[in-house]
Design an enzyme around this catalytic site. Sequence first.
Site, short mmCIF file in Angstrom:
data_model
loop_
_atom_site.label_atom_id
_atom_site.label_comp_id
_atom_site.label_asym_id
_atom_site.label_seq_id
_atom_site.Cartn_x
_atom_site.Cartn_y
_atom_site.Cartn_z
N ASP A 111 -10.06 -5.62 -3.47
CA ASP A 111 -9.48 -4.56 -2.65
C ASP A 111 -10.37 -3.31 -2.72
O ASP A 111 -10.56 -2.74 -3.80
CB ASP A 111 -8.07 -4.25 -3.18
CG ASP A 111 -7.28 -3.31 -2.29
OD1 ASP A 111 -7.89 -2.41 -1.68
OD2 ASP A 111 -6.05 -3.46 -2.23
N SER A 141 0.83 -1.20 0.00
CA SER A 141 0.00 0.00 0.00
C SER A 141 0.87 1.25 0.00
O SER A 141 1.66 1.46 -0.92
CB SER A 141 -0.96 -0.05 1.19
OG SER A 141 -1.97 0.90 1.07
N HIS A 199 -7.29 -6.13 0.68
CA HIS A 199 -6.10 -5.31 0.97
C HIS A 199 -5.37 -5.77 2.23
O HIS A 199 -4.41 -5.15 2.65
CB HIS A 199 -6.56 -3.85 1.15
CG HIS A 199 -5.48 -2.82 1.01
ND1 HIS A 199 -4.92 -2.49 -0.21
CD2 HIS A 199 -4.85 -2.03 1.92
CE1 HIS A 199 -4.02 -1.54 -0.05
NE2 HIS A 199 -3.95 -1.26 1.24
#
Length: 317
Positions: A261, A182, A295
């Site tokens: 995600d 991320s 995620h």
Amino acid sequence: MFFMLKRYCISRVSSRAFWPKLQVSSAYFGYKMSELTQVQSNKIFGGWQKVYSHNSTELGCKMKFAVYLPPQVEEGPVPVIYWLSGLTCTEANFSEKAGAQKYAANYGVLLVIPDTSPRGLNIPGEDDSYDFGSGAGFYVDATREPWKKNYRMYSYVTKELPALVNKEFATLPDRQSIMGHSMGGHGALICALKNPEQFKTVSAFAPISNPILCPWGKKAFSGYLGGPEDNVAWKEWDATELAKKYNGPPLDILIDQGKEDQFLKQDQLLPENLLNAAKDNGIALVLRFQDGYDHSYYFIATFIEDHFKHHIKYLKS
């Protein structure tokens, strides 16, 4: 006995952080004491998962980082992989959730996992939101007040921390690579693209690939770097923009992205933009969309072995 102790301390000085009980003896014989303070140590897969603190000159505060010392470090220097974590994370998330130590032990790789920002500086607004300030350093060197003095995570990750790690542990300084998730995926990508000779390869899970065009990036860059969205300085911290002009040695990039995600669906990540930029500039980039994955660290734990295999190709070739 005196002679034997002295000889042993000399032979192990390159791994002195692995042998904390010998630090007093090595200092007696003329070696500098460690700059690190050990705060945690757990044995896992034959090696040691440790956490250290130190006083950072780049960030102007005490910082912690996690390091996994594989069993092979007892025999000599080993390659290094740096892991950069995402928003709200600390040095603990990856080491506790990803299951990476198993593969680091198998391949004989030292893992270094820094925190994601300076801490406890009492800067107004540093704790007001999850995506800016504490836990959200974005791996840039800030140029705007009041952040520019301390929020220098890029220099910390690419300069200060590697110098400290190479000094304190038995590493191969010319065999290091970087990966992240991320915000940390963004950090890993820009560190590799901006330092062509420093990292052998790079990989990322669900990276923020084009921050100048997404809400997270716009908020962070306007705060740390200042100016409107067309501030040209922003492009120097954006992986997609850096890929467009990269002219270093061949770089092989692996990216995994979960199809479920939520942040992909909110256009926070924009991996296709990076893929297109890499293709246009002849950079090898594999972008894998994984069905059903989100995620989270469940996603990371599922595919982390593939990322180790990707890095090992270049760290041990």
